[in-house]
Design a protein around this motif. Structure first.
Motif, PDB file in Angstrom:
ATOM      1  N   PRO B 567     -68.138 -64.424 -21.314  1.00  0.00           N
ATOM      2  CA  PRO B 567     -69.505 -63.884 -21.355  1.00  0.00           C
ATOM      3  C   PRO B 567     -70.422 -64.466 -20.284  1.00  0.00           C
ATOM      4  N   LEU B 568     -70.219 -65.733 -19.904  1.00  0.00           N
ATOM      5  CA  LEU B 568     -71.092 -66.340 -18.895  1.00  0.00           C
ATOM      6  C   LEU B 568     -70.873 -65.696 -17.534  1.00  0.00           C
ATOM      7  N   MET B 569     -69.608 -65.390 -17.228  1.00  0.00           N
ATOM      8  CA  MET B 569     -69.331 -64.741 -15.959  1.00  0.00           C
ATOM      9  C   MET B 569     -69.877 -63.310 -15.955  1.00  0.00           C
ATOM     10  N   HIS B 570     -69.663 -62.598 -17.054  1.00  0.00           N
ATOM     11  CA  HIS B 570     -70.201 -61.237 -17.102  1.00  0.00           C
ATOM     12  C   HIS B 570     -71.716 -61.250 -16.940  1.00  0.00           C
ATOM     13  N   LEU B 571     -72.371 -62.195 -17.628  1.00  0.00           N
ATOM     14  CA  LEU B 571     -73.828 -62.289 -17.510  1.00  0.00           C
ATOM     15  C   LEU B 571     -74.232 -62.535 -16.054  1.00  0.00           C
ATOM     16  N   SER B 572     -73.532 -63.447 -15.413  1.00  0.00           N
ATOM     17  CA  SER B 572     -73.938 -63.822 -14.055  1.00  0.00           C
ATOM     18  C   SER B 572     -73.827 -62.657 -13.076  1.00  0.00           C
ATOM     19  N   PHE B 573     -72.896 -61.740 -13.319  1.00  0.00           N
ATOM     20  CA  PHE B 573     -72.735 -60.619 -12.391  1.00  0.00           C
ATOM     21  C   PHE B 573     -73.681 -59.452 -12.685  1.00  0.00           C
ATOM     22  N   LEU B 574     -74.433 -59.549 -13.780  1.00  0.00           N
ATOM     23  CA  LEU B 574     -75.392 -58.472 -14.074  1.00  0.00           C
ATOM     24  C   LEU B 574     -76.596 -58.499 -13.137  1.00  0.00           C
ATOM     25  N   ALA B 575     -76.689 -59.534 -12.336  1.00  0.00           N
ATOM     26  CA  ALA B 575     -77.783 -59.587 -11.353  1.00  0.00           C
ATOM     27  C   ALA B 575     -77.323 -59.133  -9.971  1.00  0.00           C
ATOM     28  N   LEU B 576     -76.059 -58.788  -9.820  1.00  0.00           N
ATOM     29  CA  LEU B 576     -75.516 -58.454  -8.489  1.00  0.00           C
ATOM     30  C   LEU B 576     -75.921 -57.035  -8.079  1.00  0.00           C
ATOM     31  N   THR B 577     -76.800 -56.953  -7.123  1.00  0.00           N
ATOM     32  CA  THR B 577     -77.405 -55.661  -6.759  1.00  0.00           C
ATOM     33  C   THR B 577     -76.579 -54.850  -5.773  1.00  0.00           C
TER      34      THR B 577
END
Lengths: 603, 603
Positions: B567-577
């Motif tokens: 979940p931490l990795m998925h969260l971190s990539f939700l900001a990748l524009t």
């Protein structure tokens, strides 16, 4: 670094606009081709779109065709990246850069990497610079790798100029110079290490400087294996080529040690069929295999073509056609760091060859920098003439001589034992022979019965007036003499004669012409050819005329009894001190393996 | 250019002496090996002789063994050039350069090409410089390719520093920087061309400068074909790589267009098995195929190894073992112009890996620059600690917040239509969803029944105090919240929560820690991890401890109902524009394809 035109941001921005903006178009689209993809080793149907000097796109280029776009329907013909000759000497053809361009472009050669080794030996930096200046005038891509040591064997011969590491900063920065050429000085590793270690000191300085400014270094490692080969590679800075590989086992060894093997297939020395066995028989990765010509004569360029002919012959040896084409495109581009050449892909220079099939490698059209330059075996663009500086054209600086100057003399009478260089047909190697010759009035005489004639090499640059004298066997000459100002690699005047009087006349004609070739019999000049540029090349004759003239000279030599084919070339290589065993220079008879001068007579 | 230690003339002269002088010897001889020759794609029995940092000779080295020579009998084990990871981010492992070195060297990885994209976004040149300084302390070869544009999407997000072409002269000249890293700015070619052409203007300036000083440029061309791919290649200066290739057809297209395909096989994204079909099914020339990890977590390094594991998996796909090893040795060396690395040959740096077989790629010993650095899966040399500057460690510059700061507010009552980012497991891509959510006291509420929770992204560099707010579906969270200072690529603070109070606490803990990860429930911190270096990495924990800590954090999130793995990795990539379709930044909800910010509520 000078080889990346795409650095230009304005050009790149424009290309991006054409690709992304649906209202902008290519200048040229070659459509319906069979594209030889040397990146993937495939042939893929498709188009090539070109803007200015660059390839925009490879594949389906329909979206880039506008009203102003020139469209050429290739109707299924083959499309290849332009061919690269990675190691050649203009001097071998006796032609100028522009004349060589005119003759080689129609065969699909778009890039030449020339080693101005000969003009460098003759005239030093001034000669090299003049040649690089001429290269600015031609439509093809001409790069140079320059000598870092002239003469090849300091202390054994005289060149027109002594190039050493002191000259590197200047000549490595001439126009389109991408590195150091064949590393002659350490090709004969064992003997140089033993006899002239100071040469190695100087070479490592030169090659180190070259590498430090991003240049390449060509090696030259004939018959080197194991530790000697390793030392040669390291002397060259760690990544070298070799164009003097002649045997399959030698090729295998070099490829395994990381050497780029330049498989030579020129007019005279043809090593490809032996070297290529590393690929065809052993299945070795061919990414470091490169095809080169080294020396080409004008006649062969006209008769057979150039790199297309070398590729054709390589295919005949059982190599996949696309793999063979890789050896004259992407493989050399990788070695030379030509990021803009050697492949058909977006952003590359639009150097494109159209072939009708891959068996005969018949070239129909050639494009360089997006512009068509050849059609049906003819160059169709004007190549301006370049006028060489007067210093390059006045290269012979010595007074005429007389027959006494050429004579091997002795106080003995009767017969004396003489050292005789034995010519081996089609090889640079010679034999060390001995023969008994008559003495007449203190002069040791030729003996045409034994096929032993006079030989001399005369310093021609006004440096010391040296004359080396010896005897030679193998030309077949029964009478007369011939001389030339082509004598590898220092290019002093070299001459042979059945008698000294004709030989002196032949030499004197070469001196009078300021370089050239002359054939003499019975005190008369039978034929001659002027070579005004450094005594090596002509800017007076076309390729076709050079071919004619050489035929005439060769016929005259045959009339004198000459039996060896290509006698002028064999003569010119008898001065090459980097290949065993005996040679002649202006210092005299050279014992190559022992790096020493021998007297022409025994005792 | 900085990558050619053999420029040093003294060293070269010494190596030549050892090779040529029969009284001088190697320092080390590895004898009786099966040498993996990536030059010729062969395995050949032989020895390797080493002097200092360099390989002297490959083949029979018996003549180089003296009394002082250390001789290691390999008893027929395999000998490979050291492995190169051509595209990786230290930040993904949360480890420092030195800790990553310690964990990866025993797997045979001797060279890392790192893209400090994350620390560059967070701290700009100062962050990149600190990382390059740390690289001076490690025994392996660490090179860098630096970002030329931060943030990825100017105008849609805030980075800690705005890197543009103005910074290139400085950062391209830091220690061991060999080029520009992944060209994010033009990966989404069509939309950038339409919406932000000024980005392209700046990129061509940066890449043009890089090429002009001999540096490379990595591309980044996910799902680009045809004209867009061509434009991307040209934007990168004509020779680019791509590590975002996921499909066979995409791989084929890129190889045909001259792109070096970095087949990614890291901890999360695994594209090799698909990409490699271009070789195994289509028989394409693999010289431009390169294996990379991109992102590796410490746990996988310990469990499976590093590049040896990637090679092993590639062999499993049917690739010849030597060809697979070429993809981590000679192929990347050619791309990066590493003349001293990637092959076992005279003059190359002595980076050598001993393997007991080629099926499991089990590494037994590793040598770097001629010195043994690993034995049986352990690094056996001391790696000194590097102390990061205080500015790198104080990267979070914002006051604590409260729950009101995170709330999506409305004047409406009852239910409102909200835009919801739909997480797709194991992908950077998201879905654009819509849902009706209850309003409570002007605040739009999460709805865990629908699996829709709060989400926020908070600028953390003291530049504008932006907070972006939105809703997200797919985490499974039923209660509590978690936050982290890893949020690609700008690395602001990103948080999700089933309720705003816990979410605010989680965010505030990350602020207090000066970067890190925190999991909160019921107003209490359940677990946390400090990431002092730029809020991205730790210099406090070993790789093993990071693995433990991450397990603990993941277990806590699972206790909150979290269902998605990592979940931490998925969260971190939700900001990748740079990947479609909806993301969150400190500006708010981002519509990637239209390069615009959307409000979290509909209307």
């Amino acid at each position: 670094m000078q080889t990346e035109p795409l650095k230009d941001t304005v050009t790149r921005r424009k290309l991006i606009d054409v690709l992304m903006n649906k209202a902008m178009y290519a200048d040229l689209v070659l459509k319906n081709g069979k594209i030889i993809n040397v990146l993937t080793r495939e042939i893929v149907a498709g188009d090539i779109a070109v803007k200015g000097e660059f390839i925009l796109k490879v594949g389906n280029a329909a979206d880039l065709i506008g009203q102003e776009t020139k469209v050429v329907d290739l109707q299924g013909k083959f499309v290849s990246p332009g061919f690269i000759d990675s190691h050649m000497h203009f001097e071998s053809s006796m032609l100028t850069v522009s004349e060589f361009a005119r003759l080689s472009i129609p065969s699909g050669t778009t890039t030449l990497v020339a080693d101005p080794h000969e003009i460098g030996n003759a005239l030093g930096p001034a000669g090299i610079k003049a040649m690089t200046e001429e290269a600015k005038c031609v439509p093809n891509n001409v790069y140079f790798v320059v000598p870092c040591l002239t003469p090849d064997s300091p202390g054994l011969e005289t060149a027109g100029y002594d190039i050493t590491s002191k000259d590197m900063e200047e000549i490595l920065n001439y126009y389109n110079v991408i590195g150091i050429g064949e590393l002659q000085g350490f090709s004969n590793a064992k003997h140089v290490y033993k006899n002239s270690p100071e040469i190695i000191d100087d070479l490592v300085v030169s090659t180190g400087y070259a590498k430090s400014i991003g240049k390449i270094v060509d090696g030259n490692a004939p018959e080197l294996f194991g530790s000697e080969l390793a030392a040669h590679i390291i002397c060259g800075g760690g990544v070298v080529s070799c164009h003097e590989t002649t045997k399959k086992e030698e090729c295998i060894e070099k490829l395994r040690q990381g050497v780029y093997v330049f498989m030579r297939e020129g007019s005279t020395q043809r090593n490809m069929s032996e070297c290529i066995k590393a690929v065809t028989e052993e299945g070795m990765d061919s990414r470091r295999c490169i095809l080169v010509t080294d020396d080409m004569v004008a006649e062969d360029l006209e008769k057979y073509g150039h790199m297309n002919d070398v590729v054709r012959r390589t295919i005949t040896q059982g190599v996949d056609p696309v793999e063979a084409i890789q050896m004259v495109t992407i493989n050399p581009a990788a070695y030379f760091k030509f990021e803009h050449l050697g492949v058909l892909a977006p952003g590359k220079q639009a150097d494109i060859v159209i072939l009708d099939n891959l068996q005969n490698m018949n070239v129909q059209q050639v494009y360089i920098k997006g512009k068509q330059v050849a059609e049906n075996k003819k160059t169709i663009v004007h190549i301006p003439e370049y006028e060489y500086p007067i210093t390059v054209k006045m290269s012979v600086k010595r007074e005429k001589i007389n027959l006494q100057d050429l004579a091997v003399k002795t106080r003995k009478t009767g017969k004396v034992a003489a050292r005789v260089i034995g010519v081996i047909p089609d090889q640079n190697l010679t034999e060390a022979l001995q023969a008994n010759l008559f003495v007449d009035n203190g002069i040791v005489m030729a003996d045409t019965e034994q096929d032993i004639i006079h030989m001399a090499c005369l310093e021609r640059y006004g440096r010391n007036k040296n004359i080396g004298r010896a005897f030679v066997k193998g030309f077949g000459l029964k009478k007369g003499a011939f001389a030339e100002s082509i004598a590898h690699d220092t290019h002093n005047i070299i001459a042979v004669g059945a008698n000294l009087e004709d030989m002196a006349l032949a030499v004197n004609r070469v001196i009078e012409m300021n370089g050239g070739i002359s054939v003499v019999n019975n005190k008369k000049v039978l034929a001659e050819m002027r070579l005004p540029i450094a005594g090596l090349m002509t800017d007076e004759l076309s390729g076709e005329e050079v071919t004619q003239k050489l035929m005439e000279l060769h016929e005259c030599i045959a009339q004198l009894g000459g039996t060896i084919h290509a006698p002028l070339m064999h003569l010119s290589f008898l001065a090459l001190t980097t290949s065993p065993v005996w040679k002649i220079t202006d210092y005299g008879l050279i014992d190559v393996d022992n790096y020493t001068v021998l007297p022409p007579l025994v005792d």
